[in-house]
Design a protein around this motif. Structure first.
Motif, PDB file in Angstrom:
ATOM      1  N   THR A   1      23.840 -23.096 -55.517  1.00 21.40           N
ATOM      2  CA  THR A   1      24.945 -23.953 -55.926  1.00 21.40           C
ATOM      3  C   THR A   1      26.278 -23.208 -55.808  1.00 21.40           C
ATOM      4  O   THR A   1      26.440 -22.120 -56.348  1.00 21.40           O
ATOM      5  CB  THR A   1      24.757 -24.413 -57.382  1.00 21.40           C
TER       6      THR A   1
ATOM      7  N   HIS B   1      30.490 -23.319 -56.288  1.00 22.61           N
ATOM      8  CA  HIS B   1      31.550 -23.980 -57.046  1.00 22.61           C
ATOM      9  C   HIS B   1      32.936 -23.528 -56.588  1.00 22.61           C
ATOM     10  O   HIS B   1      33.104 -22.378 -56.171  1.00 22.61           O
ATOM     11  CB  HIS B   1      31.464 -23.644 -58.547  1.00 22.61           C
TER      12      HIS B   1
ATOM     13  N   TYR C   1      36.200 -27.827 -62.507  1.00 16.56           N
ATOM     14  CA  TYR C   1      35.465 -27.709 -61.253  1.00 16.56           C
ATOM     15  C   TYR C   1      35.998 -28.727 -60.250  1.00 16.56           C
ATOM     16  O   TYR C   1      35.876 -29.932 -60.438  1.00 16.56           O
ATOM     17  CB  TYR C   1      33.971 -27.926 -61.489  1.00 16.56           C
TER      18      TYR C   1
ATOM     19  N   LYS D   1      31.637 -28.928 -56.088  1.00 15.53           N
ATOM     20  CA  LYS D   1      30.309 -28.381 -56.364  1.00 15.53           C
ATOM     21  C   LYS D   1      29.390 -28.780 -55.221  1.00 15.53           C
ATOM     22  O   LYS D   1      29.248 -29.960 -54.915  1.00 15.53           O
ATOM     23  CB  LYS D   1      29.760 -28.908 -57.693  1.00 15.53           C
TER      24      LYS D   1
ATOM     25  N   SER E   1      27.712 -27.600 -64.972  1.00 16.38           N
ATOM     26  CA  SER E   1      28.942 -27.964 -64.284  1.00 16.38           C
ATOM     27  C   SER E   1      28.796 -29.283 -63.540  1.00 16.38           C
ATOM     28  O   SER E   1      27.705 -29.717 -63.198  1.00 16.38           O
ATOM     29  CB  SER E   1      29.317 -26.866 -63.287  1.00 16.38           C
TER      30      SER E   1
ATOM     31  N   THR F   1      31.569 -31.828 -60.724  1.00 18.56           N
ATOM     32  CA  THR F   1      32.890 -31.985 -60.139  1.00 18.56           C
ATOM     33  C   THR F   1      33.785 -32.774 -61.094  1.00 18.56           C
ATOM     34  O   THR F   1      33.414 -33.852 -61.550  1.00 18.56           O
ATOM     35  CB  THR F   1      32.798 -32.712 -58.788  1.00 18.56           C
TER      36      THR F   1
END
Length: 256
Positions: free
Chosen positions: A101, A103, A114, A117, A128, A130
């Motif tokens: 993943t 970010h 964020y 992502k 997390s 987006t």
């Protein structure tokens, strides 16, 4: 979270209502919006109806939900800022190199927001998302930003109570301060189950070439059972450096 909204202005009340929705909400009723905002019921009802008219809220199942109009505005802001557009090729390359993943995040107050992502079927179950937020002090990407942030912001974060998200969250200001110094020296940050159990992370800041101020940060996150953050230091540094250089060149072309 300090939303910065002024309850005495219409704009401030609108911000309170919009930020009353959490990532897990599908629909929020009027009574719950009143409870979350602390505003008068008549005020919430009137403003919610007006927000519905301009497509920032939708009516649904006896309550309200955030509208697609907000998503359109957010994407427009990202594109105009140029960061997401310029960073995406580097983020995609980083994902192809790691298959974990990836970010991209920016500072907003004492939190990281964020911006992007990227993750496939193997992506870690990180908290997390987006457009979501996390405290700076407990995430790899947040610590990369905080380490290079304005000294006043670092002072505020270190002098305030540090929220414990997991048993491994660093909540001792002195320990966090020393870790931030190491991040500045090494150019990368690490997280080991500090924002959520079961994940590890390596991050690097995207610094303004002219001022050395943090523009954003990039990170790679994976399950702690198999992910070794130190194995991806070079790739994360390269992605952050590439984005920084591209932003600098773009700024130079605009000035020219």
């Amino acid at each position: 979270m300090d939303d910065g909204a002024d309850r005495d202005t219409v704009i401030g009340k609108v911000v309170l209502i919009l930020r009353a929705f959490s990532a897990d909400d599908h629909t929020v009723g009027l009574a719950e919006l009143v409870r979350r905002t602390g505003l008068h019921k008549a005020t919430v009802r009137r403003l919610a109806e007006e927000l519905t008219t301009v497509r920032l809220l939708d009516r649904a199942d006896g309550g309200y939900r955030l509208s697609g109009g907000l998503f359109e505005l957010g994407m427009r802001a990202s594109v105009e800022r140029g960061l997401l557009e310029l960073a995406m090729p580097f983020l995609q390359d980083l994902y192809e190199r790691t298959h974990e993943t990836v970010h991209l995040g920016v500072i907003d107050g004492r939190e990281v927001v964020y911006v992007a992502k990227i993750g496939g079927h193997r992506q870690a179950s990180a908290p997390s998302r987006t457009g979501g937020r996390m405290p700076l002090h407990c995430t790899g990407i947040g610590k990369a930003l905080l380490a290079h942030a304005d000294p006043e912001l670092r002072r505020k974060v270190l002098s305030a109570p540090l929220e414990r998200r997991t048993p491994r969250t660093i909540v001792a200001p002195g320990l966090l301060a020393r870790q931030l110094e190491t991040i500045v020296e090494q150019g990368v940050s690490f997280e080991y189950e500090e924002s959520a159990m079961g994940i590890a992370c390596v991050g690097a800041p995207i610094l303004d070439v002219a001022t050395n101020a943090p523009v954003a940060a990039v990170s790679v996150t994976g399950p702690i059972a198999r992910f070794r953050p130190d194995a991806h230091v070079a790739a994360v540094r390269a992605a952050a450096g590439g984005i920084a250089s591209t932003l600098h060149r773009r700024a130079g072309l605009r000035e020219g």
